[in-house]
Design a protein around this motif. Sequence first.
Motif, PDB file in Angstrom:
ATOM      1  N   ILE A  85       0.782  -1.058  -0.080  1.00 39.55           N
ATOM      2  CA  ILE A  85      -0.090   0.007   0.132  1.00 39.55           C
ATOM      3  C   ILE A  85       1.026   1.354  -0.054  1.00 39.55           C
ATOM      4  O   ILE A  85       0.364   2.232  -0.561  1.00 39.55           O
ATOM      5  N   GLN A  86       2.187   1.158   0.665  1.00 40.00           N
ATOM      6  CA  GLN A  86       2.825   2.217   0.836  1.00 40.00           C
ATOM      7  C   GLN A  86       3.077   2.796  -0.567  1.00 40.00           C
ATOM      8  O   GLN A  86       3.138   4.160  -0.908  1.00 40.00           O
ATOM      9  N   PRO A  87       3.793   2.147  -1.494  1.00 39.95           N
ATOM     10  CA  PRO A  87       4.113   2.943  -3.055  1.00 39.95           C
ATOM     11  C   PRO A  87       2.819   3.543  -3.476  1.00 39.95           C
ATOM     12  O   PRO A  87       3.063   4.722  -4.005  1.00 39.95           O
ATOM     13  N   PRO A  88       1.433   3.050  -3.515  1.00 40.60           N
ATOM     14  CA  PRO A  88       0.482   3.843  -4.141  1.00 40.60           C
ATOM     15  C   PRO A  88       0.318   5.230  -3.613  1.00 40.60           C
ATOM     16  O   PRO A  88       0.001   6.118  -3.970  1.00 40.60           O
ATOM     17  N   LEU A  89       0.370   5.102  -2.016  1.00 38.55           N
ATOM     18  CA  LEU A  89      -0.022   6.149  -1.150  1.00 38.55           C
ATOM     19  C   LEU A  89       1.225   7.088  -1.416  1.00 38.55           C
ATOM     20  O   LEU A  89       0.662   8.579  -1.392  1.00 38.55           O
ATOM     21  N   GLY A  90       2.283   6.938  -1.750  1.00 40.97           N
ATOM     22  CA  GLY A  90       3.305   7.791  -2.052  1.00 40.97           C
ATOM     23  C   GLY A  90       3.134   8.549  -3.463  1.00 40.97           C
ATOM     24  O   GLY A  90       3.145   9.633  -3.364  1.00 40.97           O
ATOM     25  N   LEU A  91       2.866   7.924  -4.174  1.00 42.18           N
ATOM     26  CA  LEU A  91       2.292   8.366  -5.228  1.00 42.18           C
ATOM     27  C   LEU A  91       1.219   9.484  -5.311  1.00 42.18           C
ATOM     28  O   LEU A  91       0.905  10.316  -6.039  1.00 42.18           O
ATOM     29  N   HIS A  92       0.269   8.668  -4.507  1.00 40.44           N
ATOM     30  CA  HIS A  92      -0.930   9.570  -4.354  1.00 40.44           C
ATOM     31  C   HIS A  92      -0.816  11.038  -3.928  1.00 40.44           C
ATOM     32  O   HIS A  92      -1.359  12.071  -4.321  1.00 40.44           O
ATOM     33  N   ARG A  93       0.185  11.096  -2.859  1.00 39.78           N
ATOM     34  CA  ARG A  93       0.680  12.424  -2.312  1.00 39.78           C
ATOM     35  C   ARG A  93       1.053  13.512  -3.404  1.00 39.78           C
ATOM     36  O   ARG A  93       0.813  14.545  -2.979  1.00 39.78           O
ATOM     37  N   HIS A  94       1.943  12.843  -4.358  1.00 39.89           N
ATOM     38  CA  HIS A  94       2.357  13.852  -5.216  1.00 39.89           C
ATOM     39  C   HIS A  94       1.245  14.195  -6.185  1.00 39.89           C
ATOM     40  O   HIS A  94       1.474  15.372  -6.560  1.00 39.89           O
ATOM     41  N   VAL A  95       0.582  13.206  -6.538  1.00 37.58           N
ATOM     42  CA  VAL A  95      -0.747  13.578  -7.435  1.00 37.58           C
ATOM     43  C   VAL A  95      -1.536  14.722  -6.579  1.00 37.58           C
ATOM     44  O   VAL A  95      -2.252  15.392  -7.364  1.00 37.58           O
ATOM     45  N   GLU A  96      -1.860  14.232  -5.306  1.00 38.64           N
ATOM     46  CA  GLU A  96      -2.510  15.196  -4.603  1.00 38.64           C
ATOM     47  C   GLU A  96      -2.252  16.692  -4.635  1.00 38.64           C
ATOM     48  O   GLU A  96      -3.329  17.799  -5.058  1.00 38.64           O
ATOM     49  N   GLY A  97      -1.140  16.874  -4.570  1.00 37.23           N
ATOM     50  CA  GLY A  97      -0.696  18.375  -4.661  1.00 37.23           C
ATOM     51  C   GLY A  97      -0.784  18.787  -5.996  1.00 37.23           C
ATOM     52  O   GLY A  97      -1.289  20.067  -6.197  1.00 37.23           O
TER      53      GLY A  97
END
Length: 217
Positions: A157-169
Amino acid sequence: MAPYRTTRVLAALPEPLYRSLVWLDVRLAMLFSVGLPLVLLIWASVRKEGSLVRLLGIYWKVASLLLLATLLLTDRRPLGFVVLLLAQLLVVLSVWFWVDLNEELADLPPWRPLPLTLRIWRWSLTAWAVLGALLTATALGCLGPGGLAQPRCAAWIQPPLGLHRHVEGLFAFIFGGEWTPAVAAFIGYVGLVAYVVGLLQWLLVRLPKQGRIAGDF
């Protein structure tokens, strides 16, 4: 039996080593499933190599399933593990299945940089996807009730969440809206339904007519 034994060995690895393998798989995925095929697509388009452009176009259509898996895993949806496993197997099939494209690629001079690079990429992608699928198979235990609470499931789950944080901003900056895991999962589900419909249409209508000819895939 060999893949089953390999999967059991991977599942028995110590947690720190297992987590490191997951992150290695993610980095290799970014290289072989995103970076190199994007460069190759641009390169082939500039050189006007029609068969290579068609092959890479088919690859990107199939590889979109990897993105859908990432969207589902962002919101901790267990279905994402199944989608990821299928995506890794289908991308291998997508670059080797077509008789006409294989023949056209074989006719290209093997010493030319573009065909040589594409051949190296196909074999590298195949090696990553097969080994990645074996690793992903060890995460299928996360599908059960409470499965995501396992530390090894959290590693996925950690890699998708890390990508999500970048996309979120980036999403907030461009659209002024909020990109949440729930929104990502919703788009993932919608995309998955469209993907399945398109795949069934190809399997039931086009494949019986065209066989292993790329055609209008």
